[in-house]
Write an enzyme that holds these catalytic residues in place. Sequence first.
Site, PDB file in Angstrom:
ATOM      1  N   CYS A 108       4.132   0.919   2.149  1.00  0.00           N
ATOM      2  CA  CYS A 108       4.855  -0.194   1.521  1.00  0.00           C
ATOM      3  C   CYS A 108       5.065  -1.358   2.487  1.00  0.00           C
ATOM      4  O   CYS A 108       5.924  -2.214   2.255  1.00  0.00           O
ATOM      5  CB  CYS A 108       6.193   0.277   0.956  1.00  0.00           C
ATOM      6  SG  CYS A 108       6.033   1.617  -0.247  1.00  0.00           S
ATOM      7  N   ILE A 158       0.821  -1.203   0.000  1.00  0.00           N
ATOM      8  CA  ILE A 158       0.000   0.000   0.000  1.00  0.00           C
ATOM      9  C   ILE A 158       0.859   1.259   0.000  1.00  0.00           C
ATOM     10  O   ILE A 158       1.936   1.300   0.603  1.00  0.00           O
ATOM     11  CB  ILE A 158      -0.960   0.010   1.212  1.00  0.00           C
ATOM     12  CG1 ILE A 158      -2.013   1.115   1.062  1.00  0.00           C
ATOM     13  CG2 ILE A 158      -0.195   0.136   2.523  1.00  0.00           C
ATOM     14  CD1 ILE A 158      -3.148   0.998   2.061  1.00  0.00           C
TER      15      ILE A 158
END
Length: 274
Positions: free
Chosen positions: A229, A91
């Site tokens: 991330c 993400i």
Amino acid sequence: MTAVTTSSPGPVPGSPALAYVHLGFGADAVDYQEAWQEQRRVHAARFADEIPDTCLLLEHPPVYTAGRRTADSERPLDGTPVVDVDRGGKITWHGPGQLVGYPILKLPRPVDVIAHVRRLEEALLRTCAEFGVAATRVEGRSGVWVLGDPVEQRPALGGLKLDFDPRLADEEFDPRLNGPEYAPSNAGQRREDRKLAAIGVRIAKGVSMHGFSLNCNPDNTWFDRIVPCGIRDAGVTSLSEELGRDVPVAEVVPVVERHLREVLESSVPLPRAV
């Protein structure tokens, strides 16, 4: 969406031309779903050899996007909508002040995805160096990073010695729940490693999609609502934060274009060894 195309001023002999398309910046920032659809269209055209290698450059309105490896525990706690996408990685956030690039390139098969990512990293590293930011790669973590101080030289958090930093021993530590001293946007104050540019790609039919995002002058507190991330022991930064001056996207675009063209047109992509 009004796209402005700029062509290559002169590729290296024997190398394909690289076209740039400016989809929209600032007040004309492009909705993520709209840009994703445009990626699909350009991808199909590149696969059919109707157009040359093309890089879409733009800004997005604020949006969270989640790659295929995103865990539920990394998403916003308050239920903020997230767009699930077909790229690799986890993400992240896109929004104003962040330059997003989608290089749509035909690559030799079988595609060496890691080599493709390394080429994108190299162009961004050269861009950062031109602005005076000493960025680098971090082994095992894609993207472009600014390294922090050695652990023993970093300031203590919350009055605790680093030996008691919960992130060192607790795999379930969640920076979203532990106050601003642990927030990803404050990594620079903590002198920790911090990500300056993220990369997430997809290869379909030998043609790349998605790409990179380079933080120029965004509000990085948007990253504090997620685990960026999926990395819990580092944070995020921007060119503006590292340089101590405002570095708008418009100032960065021509520099990124030049270095991306240099890297992509001077290299000869090879198929992955099998």
